[in-house]
Write a protein that holds these residues in place. Structure first.
Motif, PDB file in Angstrom:
ATOM      1  N   SER A   9      35.229  23.131  35.115  1.00 22.79           N
ATOM      2  CA  SER A   9      34.919  24.506  34.716  1.00 22.79           C
ATOM      3  C   SER A   9      33.750  25.097  35.492  1.00 22.79           C
ATOM      4  O   SER A   9      33.704  26.308  35.713  1.00 22.79           O
ATOM      5  CB  SER A   9      34.661  24.594  33.215  1.00 22.79           C
ATOM      6  OG  SER A   9      33.584  23.771  32.849  1.00 22.79           O
ATOM      7  N   GLU A  10      32.803  24.265  35.948  1.00 21.92           N
ATOM      8  CA  GLU A  10      31.659  24.801  36.691  1.00 21.92           C
ATOM      9  C   GLU A  10      32.049  25.325  38.070  1.00 21.92           C
ATOM     10  O   GLU A  10      31.262  26.013  38.716  1.00 21.92           O
ATOM     11  CB  GLU A  10      30.536  23.764  36.802  1.00 21.92           C
ATOM     12  CG  GLU A  10      30.863  22.556  37.636  1.00 21.92           C
ATOM     13  CD  GLU A  10      31.421  21.388  36.838  1.00 21.92           C
ATOM     14  OE1 GLU A  10      31.443  20.275  37.382  1.00 21.92           O
ATOM     15  OE2 GLU A  10      31.856  21.565  35.684  1.00 21.92           O
ATOM     16  N   TYR A  11      33.266  25.043  38.534  1.00 17.21           N
ATOM     17  CA  TYR A  11      33.730  25.509  39.840  1.00 17.21           C
ATOM     18  C   TYR A  11      34.643  26.727  39.745  1.00 17.21           C
ATOM     19  O   TYR A  11      35.205  27.149  40.748  1.00 17.21           O
ATOM     20  CB  TYR A  11      34.471  24.380  40.575  1.00 17.21           C
ATOM     21  CG  TYR A  11      33.609  23.178  40.826  1.00 17.21           C
ATOM     22  CD1 TYR A  11      32.679  23.184  41.856  1.00 17.21           C
ATOM     23  CD2 TYR A  11      33.702  22.056  40.026  1.00 17.21           C
ATOM     24  CE1 TYR A  11      31.861  22.086  42.078  1.00 17.21           C
ATOM     25  CE2 TYR A  11      32.891  20.949  40.244  1.00 17.21           C
ATOM     26  CZ  TYR A  11      31.975  20.970  41.276  1.00 17.21           C
ATOM     27  OH  TYR A  11      31.171  19.889  41.478  1.00 17.21           O
ATOM     28  N   LEU A  12      34.793  27.270  38.557  1.00 24.42           N
ATOM     29  CA  LEU A  12      35.725  28.377  38.360  1.00 24.42           C
ATOM     30  C   LEU A  12      35.016  29.723  38.475  1.00 24.42           C
ATOM     31  O   LEU A  12      33.861  29.870  38.067  1.00 24.42           O
ATOM     32  CB  LEU A  12      36.383  28.255  36.982  1.00 24.42           C
ATOM     33  CG  LEU A  12      37.219  26.998  36.783  1.00 24.42           C
ATOM     34  CD1 LEU A  12      37.689  26.899  35.345  1.00 24.42           C
ATOM     35  CD2 LEU A  12      38.404  26.986  37.729  1.00 24.42           C
ATOM     36  N   PRO A  13      35.707  30.744  39.007  1.00 21.78           N
ATOM     37  CA  PRO A  13      35.124  32.083  39.110  1.00 21.78           C
ATOM     38  C   PRO A  13      34.912  32.725  37.731  1.00 21.78           C
ATOM     39  O   PRO A  13      35.516  32.320  36.742  1.00 21.78           O
ATOM     40  CB  PRO A  13      36.158  32.870  39.912  1.00 21.78           C
ATOM     41  CG  PRO A  13      37.266  31.958  40.220  1.00 21.78           C
ATOM     42  CD  PRO A  13      37.024  30.648  39.598  1.00 21.78           C
ATOM     43  N   GLU A  14      34.058  33.750  37.708  1.00 22.75           N
ATOM     44  CA  GLU A  14      33.707  34.410  36.456  1.00 22.75           C
ATOM     45  C   GLU A  14      34.913  34.981  35.716  1.00 22.75           C
ATOM     46  O   GLU A  14      34.993  34.908  34.490  1.00 22.75           O
ATOM     47  CB  GLU A  14      32.711  35.549  36.741  1.00 22.75           C
ATOM     48  CG  GLU A  14      31.376  35.324  36.075  1.00 22.75           C
ATOM     49  CD  GLU A  14      30.419  36.446  36.360  1.00 22.75           C
ATOM     50  OE1 GLU A  14      30.526  37.482  35.683  1.00 22.75           O
ATOM     51  OE2 GLU A  14      29.575  36.269  37.254  1.00 22.75           O
ATOM     52  N   SER A  15      35.857  35.546  36.452  1.00 20.00           N
ATOM     53  CA  SER A  15      37.028  36.136  35.795  1.00 20.00           C
ATOM     54  C   SER A  15      37.818  35.071  35.036  1.00 20.00           C
ATOM     55  O   SER A  15      38.317  35.313  33.928  1.00 20.00           O
ATOM     56  CB  SER A  15      37.929  36.841  36.805  1.00 20.00           C
ATOM     57  OG  SER A  15      38.401  35.926  37.783  1.00 20.00           O
ATOM     58  N   VAL A  16      37.917  33.890  35.610  1.00 27.64           N
ATOM     59  CA  VAL A  16      38.637  32.797  34.954  1.00 27.64           C
ATOM     60  C   VAL A  16      37.853  32.304  33.742  1.00 27.64           C
ATOM     61  O   VAL A  16      38.428  32.024  32.693  1.00 27.64           O
ATOM     62  CB  VAL A  16      38.931  31.651  35.948  1.00 27.64           C
ATOM     63  CG1 VAL A  16      39.529  30.450  35.253  1.00 27.64           C
ATOM     64  CG2 VAL A  16      39.868  32.142  37.041  1.00 27.64           C
ATOM     65  N   LEU A  17      36.545  32.213  33.875  1.00 29.11           N
ATOM     66  CA  LEU A  17      35.720  31.817  32.732  1.00 29.11           C
ATOM     67  C   LEU A  17      35.864  32.812  31.584  1.00 29.11           C
ATOM     68  O   LEU A  17      35.880  32.427  30.419  1.00 29.11           O
ATOM     69  CB  LEU A  17      34.258  31.667  33.156  1.00 29.11           C
ATOM     70  CG  LEU A  17      33.977  30.522  34.130  1.00 29.11           C
ATOM     71  CD1 LEU A  17      32.522  30.570  34.603  1.00 29.11           C
ATOM     72  CD2 LEU A  17      34.300  29.177  33.514  1.00 29.11           C
ATOM     73  N   GLY A  18      36.000  34.099  31.928  1.00 30.01           N
ATOM     74  CA  GLY A  18      36.237  35.124  30.899  1.00 30.01           C
ATOM     75  C   GLY A  18      37.573  34.920  30.197  1.00 30.01           C
ATOM     76  O   GLY A  18      37.674  35.060  28.971  1.00 30.01           O
ATOM     77  N   GLU A  79      41.696  27.248  44.063  1.00 31.95           N
ATOM     78  CA  GLU A  79      41.958  26.162  45.003  1.00 31.95           C
ATOM     79  C   GLU A  79      40.820  25.148  45.071  1.00 31.95           C
ATOM     80  O   GLU A  79      41.066  23.949  45.176  1.00 31.95           O
ATOM     81  CB  GLU A  79      42.251  26.723  46.395  1.00 31.95           C
ATOM     82  CG  GLU A  79      43.586  27.409  46.466  1.00 31.95           C
ATOM     83  CD  GLU A  79      43.851  28.048  47.811  1.00 31.95           C
ATOM     84  OE1 GLU A  79      42.881  28.388  48.529  1.00 31.95           O
ATOM     85  OE2 GLU A  79      45.022  28.207  48.151  1.00 31.95           O
ATOM     86  N   SER A  80      39.568  25.613  45.005  1.00 33.86           N
ATOM     87  CA  SER A  80      38.448  24.668  45.071  1.00 33.86           C
ATOM     88  C   SER A  80      38.472  23.712  43.894  1.00 33.86           C
ATOM     89  O   SER A  80      38.299  22.504  44.056  1.00 33.86           O
ATOM     90  CB  SER A  80      37.117  25.418  45.098  1.00 33.86           C
ATOM     91  OG  SER A  80      37.010  26.187  46.259  1.00 33.86           O
ATOM     92  N   ALA A  81      38.683  24.253  42.707  1.00 31.10           N
ATOM     93  CA  ALA A  81      38.731  23.409  41.510  1.00 31.10           C
ATOM     94  C   ALA A  81      39.921  22.452  41.576  1.00 31.10           C
ATOM     95  O   ALA A  81      39.797  21.274  41.233  1.00 31.10           O
ATOM     96  CB  ALA A  81      38.811  24.277  40.252  1.00 31.10           C
ATOM     97  N   LEU A  82      41.054  22.947  42.043  1.00 30.85           N
ATOM     98  CA  LEU A  82      42.236  22.082  42.162  1.00 30.85           C
ATOM     99  C   LEU A  82      42.031  20.979  43.199  1.00 30.85           C
ATOM    100  O   LEU A  82      42.476  19.850  43.010  1.00 30.85           O
ATOM    101  CB  LEU A  82      43.474  22.918  42.515  1.00 30.85           C
ATOM    102  CG  LEU A  82      44.002  23.798  41.401  1.00 30.85           C
ATOM    103  CD1 LEU A  82      45.093  24.735  41.929  1.00 30.85           C
ATOM    104  CD2 LEU A  82      44.528  22.964  40.254  1.00 30.85           C
ATOM    105  N   ARG A  83      41.317  21.307  44.280  1.00 38.37           N
ATOM    106  CA  ARG A  83      41.036  20.302  45.306  1.00 38.37           C
ATOM    107  C   ARG A  83      40.117  19.211  44.744  1.00 38.37           C
ATOM    108  O   ARG A  83      40.321  18.026  44.984  1.00 38.37           O
ATOM    109  CB  ARG A  83      40.406  20.968  46.533  1.00 38.37           C
ATOM    110  CG  ARG A  83      40.283  20.085  47.724  1.00 38.37           C
ATOM    111  CD  ARG A  83      39.849  20.791  49.010  1.00 38.37           C
ATOM    112  NE  ARG A  83      39.099  22.016  48.891  1.00 38.37           N
ATOM    113  CZ  ARG A  83      39.620  23.250  48.943  1.00 38.37           C
ATOM    114  NH1 ARG A  83      40.914  23.429  49.113  1.00 38.37           N
ATOM    115  NH2 ARG A  83      38.850  24.320  48.854  1.00 38.37           N
ATOM    116  N   ILE A  84      39.139  19.599  43.960  1.00 33.43           N
ATOM    117  CA  ILE A  84      38.238  18.625  43.343  1.00 33.43           C
ATOM    118  C   ILE A  84      39.021  17.724  42.395  1.00 33.43           C
ATOM    119  O   ILE A  84      38.843  16.499  42.381  1.00 33.43           O
ATOM    120  CB  ILE A  84      37.088  19.346  42.612  1.00 33.43           C
ATOM    121  CG1 ILE A  84      36.164  19.993  43.649  1.00 33.43           C
ATOM    122  CG2 ILE A  84      36.316  18.390  41.718  1.00 33.43           C
ATOM    123  CD1 ILE A  84      35.213  21.012  43.080  1.00 33.43           C
TER     124      ILE A  84
END
Length: 142
Positions: A9-18, A79-84
């Motif tokens: 969750s710390e790698y997700l953009p603000e819109s997704v966190l919303g 993509e960054s979160a999925l890559r991690i």
């Protein structure tokens, strides 16, 4: 049930966190899988809202519509979160194959590279990077 995005969750953009705040990880995961990479209009319109209701249910769809107030919102592919996540799963699979199945790294990579659609060279880079970040800091002697 845990969402694949919950661990990163710390790698997700603000819109997704919303979205997560409004309808939870599982529904957000569904939205990203279905609409990631496109702009979505969170309104009562006859195109977007029915698709959203069908995907996550009417109650959650209304919550998102209220949260985004009818805005056009880009839904990232994350993509960054999925890559991690992919790298962590690859590392876990490799560790299992080495420790439990007693396979060499090269033998394990013959199975894992096609499974993760990744080259062995990329796996070596991932492994090298994970060794650097997971190596304990050694105190200086003097």
């Amino acid at each position: 049930m845990r969402s694949k995005f919950e661990d990163v969750s710390e790698y997700l953009p603000e819109s997704v966190l919303g979205m997560i705040e409004a309808v939870g990880f599982v529904n957000t995961d569904k939205i990203i899988a279905q609409f990631g990479g496109s702009t979505f209009k969170f309104s009562d319109g006859e195109v977007y809202f029915p698709k959203l209701k069908e995907l996550i249910g009417p109650e959650s769809a209304v919550k998102l519509r209220q949260y985004f107030m009818g805005e056009d919102t880009y839904i990232p592919r994350c993509e960054s979160a999925l890559r991690i996540l992919r790298n962590a799963r690859l590392q876990a699979d490799l560790d299992f194959m080495k420790e439990v199945e007693k396979k060499s790294i090269r033998t394990a990579l013959l199975e894992l590279c096609p499974k993760y659609s990744i080259s062995d060279r990329q796996v070596w880079k991932i492994l090298k990077k994970s060794r650097i970040t997971s190596a304990p800091n050694q105190a200086t002697l003097f």
